[in-house]
Design a protein around this motif. Structure first.
Motif, PDB file in Angstrom:
ATOM      1  N   LEU A  30      48.442  48.702  62.780  1.00 53.40           N
ATOM      2  CA  LEU A  30      47.001  48.703  62.847  1.00 53.40           C
ATOM      3  C   LEU A  30      46.126  49.420  62.021  1.00 53.40           C
ATOM      4  O   LEU A  30      44.775  49.233  61.876  1.00 53.40           O
ATOM      5  CB  LEU A  30      46.392  48.617  64.223  1.00 53.40           C
ATOM      6  CG  LEU A  30      47.237  47.370  65.296  1.00 53.40           C
ATOM      7  CD1 LEU A  30      46.910  47.620  66.602  1.00 53.40           C
ATOM      8  CD2 LEU A  30      46.758  46.005  64.457  1.00 53.40           C
ATOM      9  N   GLU A 124      49.043  45.126  71.169  1.00 56.33           N
ATOM     10  CA  GLU A 124      48.479  44.368  70.292  1.00 56.33           C
ATOM     11  C   GLU A 124      49.727  44.364  68.782  1.00 56.33           C
ATOM     12  O   GLU A 124      50.526  45.265  68.691  1.00 56.33           O
ATOM     13  CB  GLU A 124      47.436  45.082  69.489  1.00 56.33           C
ATOM     14  CG  GLU A 124      46.150  45.130  70.291  1.00 56.33           C
ATOM     15  CD  GLU A 124      45.163  45.656  69.440  1.00 56.33           C
ATOM     16  OE1 GLU A 124      43.916  45.027  69.456  1.00 56.33           O
ATOM     17  OE2 GLU A 124      45.187  46.865  68.957  1.00 56.33           O
ATOM     18  N   THR A 125      49.815  43.096  68.306  1.00 55.84           N
ATOM     19  CA  THR A 125      50.809  42.883  67.310  1.00 55.84           C
ATOM     20  C   THR A 125      50.018  42.016  66.312  1.00 55.84           C
ATOM     21  O   THR A 125      49.453  41.184  66.523  1.00 55.84           O
ATOM     22  CB  THR A 125      52.106  42.229  67.880  1.00 55.84           C
ATOM     23  OG1 THR A 125      52.619  42.977  68.902  1.00 55.84           O
ATOM     24  CG2 THR A 125      53.030  42.081  66.724  1.00 55.84           C
ATOM     25  N   LEU A 126      50.114  42.417  64.888  1.00 52.53           N
ATOM     26  CA  LEU A 126      49.801  41.651  63.854  1.00 52.53           C
ATOM     27  C   LEU A 126      50.333  40.316  64.031  1.00 52.53           C
ATOM     28  O   LEU A 126      51.804  40.226  64.116  1.00 52.53           O
ATOM     29  CB  LEU A 126      50.050  42.333  62.388  1.00 52.53           C
ATOM     30  CG  LEU A 126      49.200  43.673  62.024  1.00 52.53           C
ATOM     31  CD1 LEU A 126      49.786  44.190  60.806  1.00 52.53           C
ATOM     32  CD2 LEU A 126      47.704  43.454  62.511  1.00 52.53           C
ATOM     33  N   ASN A 129      53.445  39.619  61.802  1.00 51.60           N
ATOM     34  CA  ASN A 129      54.614  40.536  62.330  1.00 51.60           C
ATOM     35  C   ASN A 129      55.645  39.614  63.218  1.00 51.60           C
ATOM     36  O   ASN A 129      55.713  39.895  64.553  1.00 51.60           O
ATOM     37  CB  ASN A 129      54.277  41.762  62.883  1.00 51.60           C
ATOM     38  CG  ASN A 129      55.439  42.691  63.072  1.00 51.60           C
ATOM     39  OD1 ASN A 129      56.605  42.229  62.860  1.00 51.60           O
ATOM     40  ND2 ASN A 129      55.217  44.021  63.505  1.00 51.60           N
ATOM     41  N   ARG A 146      44.477  35.531  70.888  1.00 50.15           N
ATOM     42  CA  ARG A 146      44.539  36.042  69.408  1.00 50.15           C
ATOM     43  C   ARG A 146      43.008  36.121  69.035  1.00 50.15           C
ATOM     44  O   ARG A 146      42.158  35.456  69.445  1.00 50.15           O
ATOM     45  CB  ARG A 146      45.124  34.701  68.612  1.00 50.15           C
ATOM     46  CG  ARG A 146      46.533  34.250  68.945  1.00 50.15           C
ATOM     47  CD  ARG A 146      46.892  33.153  68.279  1.00 50.15           C
ATOM     48  NE  ARG A 146      48.471  32.701  68.628  1.00 50.15           N
ATOM     49  CZ  ARG A 146      49.432  33.258  67.831  1.00 50.15           C
ATOM     50  NH1 ARG A 146      49.093  33.971  66.994  1.00 50.15           N
ATOM     51  NH2 ARG A 146      50.526  32.899  68.310  1.00 50.15           N
ATOM     52  N   ARG A 149      40.997  41.392  63.619  1.00 47.21           N
ATOM     53  CA  ARG A 149      40.686  42.851  64.011  1.00 47.21           C
ATOM     54  C   ARG A 149      40.512  43.621  62.568  1.00 47.21           C
ATOM     55  O   ARG A 149      41.482  43.083  61.409  1.00 47.21           O
ATOM     56  CB  ARG A 149      41.658  43.594  64.709  1.00 47.21           C
ATOM     57  CG  ARG A 149      41.542  45.022  65.049  1.00 47.21           C
ATOM     58  CD  ARG A 149      42.578  45.466  65.884  1.00 47.21           C
ATOM     59  NE  ARG A 149      42.329  47.106  65.622  1.00 47.21           N
ATOM     60  CZ  ARG A 149      42.889  47.776  66.258  1.00 47.21           C
ATOM     61  NH1 ARG A 149      43.662  47.426  67.328  1.00 47.21           N
ATOM     62  NH2 ARG A 149      42.960  49.302  66.240  1.00 47.21           N
ATOM     63  N   VAL A 151      41.552  45.970  59.924  1.00 44.31           N
ATOM     64  CA  VAL A 151      42.773  46.741  59.646  1.00 44.31           C
ATOM     65  C   VAL A 151      42.456  47.321  58.115  1.00 44.31           C
ATOM     66  O   VAL A 151      42.729  46.655  57.129  1.00 44.31           O
ATOM     67  CB  VAL A 151      44.363  46.032  59.615  1.00 44.31           C
ATOM     68  CG1 VAL A 151      45.215  47.033  59.256  1.00 44.31           C
ATOM     69  CG2 VAL A 151      44.236  45.539  60.916  1.00 44.31           C
ATOM     70  N   HIS A 156      42.398  40.941  59.820  1.00 40.83           N
ATOM     71  CA  HIS A 156      43.799  40.414  60.244  1.00 40.83           C
ATOM     72  C   HIS A 156      43.710  39.734  61.464  1.00 40.83           C
ATOM     73  O   HIS A 156      43.137  40.293  62.577  1.00 40.83           O
ATOM     74  CB  HIS A 156      44.764  41.483  60.092  1.00 40.83           C
ATOM     75  CG  HIS A 156      44.967  42.083  58.799  1.00 40.83           C
ATOM     76  ND1 HIS A 156      46.206  41.714  57.823  1.00 40.83           N
ATOM     77  CD2 HIS A 156      44.263  43.014  58.181  1.00 40.83           C
ATOM     78  CE1 HIS A 156      46.015  42.461  57.015  1.00 40.83           C
ATOM     79  NE2 HIS A 156      45.035  43.234  57.156  1.00 40.83           N
ATOM     80  N   GLN A 157      44.522  38.800  61.831  1.00 43.18           N
ATOM     81  CA  GLN A 157      44.741  37.981  63.103  1.00 43.18           C
ATOM     82  C   GLN A 157      45.598  38.974  63.786  1.00 43.18           C
ATOM     83  O   GLN A 157      46.778  39.486  63.343  1.00 43.18           O
ATOM     84  CB  GLN A 157      45.456  36.833  62.561  1.00 43.18           C
ATOM     85  CG  GLN A 157      44.478  35.707  62.501  1.00 43.18           C
ATOM     86  CD  GLN A 157      43.325  35.122  63.567  1.00 43.18           C
ATOM     87  OE1 GLN A 157      42.164  35.675  63.042  1.00 43.18           O
ATOM     88  NE2 GLN A 157      43.772  35.021  64.502  1.00 43.18           N
ATOM     89  N   VAL A 158      45.521  39.284  65.085  1.00 41.65           N
ATOM     90  CA  VAL A 158      46.189  40.106  66.116  1.00 41.65           C
ATOM     91  C   VAL A 158      46.269  39.033  67.176  1.00 41.65           C
ATOM     92  O   VAL A 158      45.778  38.335  67.359  1.00 41.65           O
ATOM     93  CB  VAL A 158      45.391  41.470  66.313  1.00 41.65           C
ATOM     94  CG1 VAL A 158      45.874  42.258  67.432  1.00 41.65           C
ATOM     95  CG2 VAL A 158      44.949  42.218  65.244  1.00 41.65           C
ATOM     96  N   TRP A 160      47.523  39.632  71.281  1.00 40.63           N
ATOM     97  CA  TRP A 160      47.789  40.609  72.413  1.00 40.63           C
ATOM     98  C   TRP A 160      48.779  39.743  73.340  1.00 40.63           C
ATOM     99  O   TRP A 160      48.750  38.773  73.720  1.00 40.63           O
ATOM    100  CB  TRP A 160      46.410  40.573  72.974  1.00 40.63           C
ATOM    101  CG  TRP A 160      46.617  41.412  74.389  1.00 40.63           C
ATOM    102  CD1 TRP A 160      46.960  40.820  75.736  1.00 40.63           C
ATOM    103  CD2 TRP A 160      46.508  42.637  74.468  1.00 40.63           C
ATOM    104  NE1 TRP A 160      47.122  41.840  76.571  1.00 40.63           N
ATOM    105  CE2 TRP A 160      46.845  43.268  75.900  1.00 40.63           C
ATOM    106  CE3 TRP A 160      46.264  43.822  73.779  1.00 40.63           C
ATOM    107  CZ2 TRP A 160      46.577  44.454  76.199  1.00 40.63           C
ATOM    108  CZ3 TRP A 160      46.203  45.275  74.064  1.00 40.63           C
ATOM    109  CH2 TRP A 160      46.380  45.206  75.166  1.00 40.63           C
TER     110      TRP A 160
END
Length: 167
Positions: A30, A124-126, A129, A146, A149, A151, A156-158, A160
């Motif tokens: 992130l 949180e994960t991109l 990924n 989703r 966020r 970065v 970027h889409q994150v 949760w």
């Protein structure tokens, strides 16, 4: 093969910075910029005395091979946030990246719900990924939301993901 976790200490600083600055780790983090030693030391000075946060080193086959972070330790709901990264170069050289990744996730989930008494664990994960999102699903994490966020200056889409005790 199982892994274990131990508290990080000052002797881990150089290796944690090297692992965190690996291009593959930065590409899915992130904050993707290369962290300089002064920034890393300032982070460590803050986190090591913060009662709400914990930094652990993952041991795979007895060797330091990753970092797990937890936040929310003082939360009355025992809802923790976590993150991790691995020693990509070292584990790749030993052909142990996937086994270490699995043992880190297993050890971190057990530590959160066992040792730390978490009721919920999330992170949180991109969205890009996909391997980490697939691993989280494999371990029982579910996608909760989703969102976009920032970065390093771009959106970027994150995703949760979280799991609850007993899930």
């Amino acid at each position: 093969m199982t892994g274990s976790l131990r508290p990080a200490d000052d002797g881990d600083l150089d290796r944690m910075l090297r692992w965190r600055n690996h291009p593959q780790v930065r590409a899915v983090s992130l904050t993707g910029h290369e962290i300089d030693p002064a920034e890393h030391r300032a982070w460590w000075a803050r986190v090591r005395t913060d009662p709400d946060r914990l930094v652990l080193v993952h041991l795979h086959a007895g060797e330091p091979s990753g970092v797990v972070t937890f936040a929310g330790l003082t939360s009355p709901e025992r809802s923790l946030t976590w993150g991790f990264y691995l020693d990509i170069a070292g584990l790749d050289a030993r052909a142990e990246l996937l086994p270490a990744w699995l043992s880190l996730q297993r050890a971190a989930v057990a530590y959160a719900f066992g040792t730390l008494g978490a009721r919920r664990l999330g992170g949180e994960t991109l969205a890009s990924n996909e391997p980490v999102l697939a691993l989280h699903r494999r371990f029982g994490f579910r996608v909760v939301r989703r969102y976009a966020r920032d970065v390093d200056g771009s959106s970027h889409q994150v995703v949760w993901t979280e799991m609850s005790r007993g899930t």
